[in-house]
Design an enzyme around this catalytic site. Structure first.
Site, PDB file in Angstrom:
ATOM      1  N   LYS A 106      41.742  34.064  36.741  1.00  0.00           N
ATOM      2  CA  LYS A 106      40.505  34.218  35.974  1.00  0.00           C
ATOM      3  C   LYS A 106      39.286  33.820  36.804  1.00  0.00           C
ATOM      4  CE  LYS A 106      42.472  32.006  32.387  1.00  0.00           C
ATOM      5  NZ  LYS A 106      42.695  31.408  31.043  1.00  0.00           N
ATOM      6  N   HIS A 107      39.257  34.349  38.016  1.00  0.00           N
ATOM      7  CA  HIS A 107      38.109  34.147  38.894  1.00  0.00           C
ATOM      8  C   HIS A 107      38.120  35.213  39.988  1.00  0.00           C
ATOM      9  CE1 HIS A 107      41.299  31.666  40.914  1.00  0.00           C
ATOM     10  NE2 HIS A 107      40.857  32.324  41.958  1.00  0.00           N
ATOM     11  N   ALA A 108      37.020  35.288  40.694  1.00  0.00           N
ATOM     12  CA  ALA A 108      36.944  36.094  41.916  1.00  0.00           C
ATOM     13  C   ALA A 108      36.474  35.161  43.035  1.00  0.00           C
ATOM     14  CB  ALA A 108      35.968  37.251  41.735  1.00  0.00           C
ATOM     15  N   ARG A 115      40.763  38.417  39.426  1.00  0.00           N
ATOM     16  CA  ARG A 115      42.216  38.466  39.275  1.00  0.00           C
ATOM     17  C   ARG A 115      42.702  37.545  38.171  1.00  0.00           C
ATOM     18  NH1 ARG A 115      42.134  35.701  44.199  1.00  0.00           N
ATOM     19  NH2 ARG A 115      40.611  37.313  44.616  1.00  0.00           N
TER      20      ARG A 115
END
Lengths: 133, 133
Positions: free
Chosen positions: B49-51, B96
């Site tokens: 839950k980040h890039a 992702r």
């Protein structure tokens, strides 16, 4: 150098799962040039059976367990790797044999150099002879 | 950059077991500065839950399987990692989320930089906004 040197990975365990981390030249005492892992090793199989002239490695069973037989030419020790956050540092000039792999074992290794066949000592008598000097 | 880029590890499979290897700046297209792995992830858990702004990573399920939801701000894809010798390259600016971890899954990640909180984009709307530029 000590025959058996444990390496405790930084890790975060929570109800959302566990994370284990190693940083090149921070907690790991070398630049990580190669990463490899062994899996699907038959329980009767013995792997390794060599020493290295210069390579340093860290080994950890990220899943399952296996045992290491370590030999510096003078002393011998057997250790079991059975925790994903507790590995061992494999110094140069240590003969190692890995055995008792559980069927689910995944053995992860961080290495200080790229693959170099010339760095291997594959003959035990030659290893013992070199250690005696 | 492609949204989904597979990374096929060099591997040797034999009756004595399997070996999977990756070499920094040889087959891996960056210097491996950090190695980490996730394990014991509950099957209902969603991770990631980040890039990242600059970080490149390679992810591989060395045991079990899990799925990745990938999003470049324009297109989305879902891929399943279920082979110890087939990973994916996670380029910068890809959101992702990892899910559907099997109970035995161990997800190994090779990263191009040390941990740096400033490199994370943790807000999806901010990510989408940046991708639209």
């Amino acid at each position: 150098v000590p025959l058996v040197e444990w390496f405790l990975f930084h890790h975060v365990d929570s109800p959302e799962g566990s994370l284990v981390v190693a940083q090149s030249e921070v907690d790991v005492p070398f630049a990580i040039k190669r990463v490899y892992f062994l899996h699907s090793i038959p329980p009767t199989q013995v792997r390794g059976k060599h020493a290295h002239k210069a390579l340093t490695q860290i080994a950890v069973a990220v899943k399952g367990s296996c045992s290491f037989h370590l030999d510096d030419g003078h002393d011998q020790a057997d250790v079991k790797l059975d925790s994903p956050s507790r590995g061992i540092i494999l110094h140069p000039n240590i003969w190692r044999e890995m055995y008792d792999f559980t069927p689910d074992c995944v053995l992860l290794i961080l290495a200080s150099a790229h693959f170099d066949e010339a760095d291997y000592i594959r003959d035990y008598e030659a290893f013992k002879h070199a250690a005696r000097r």
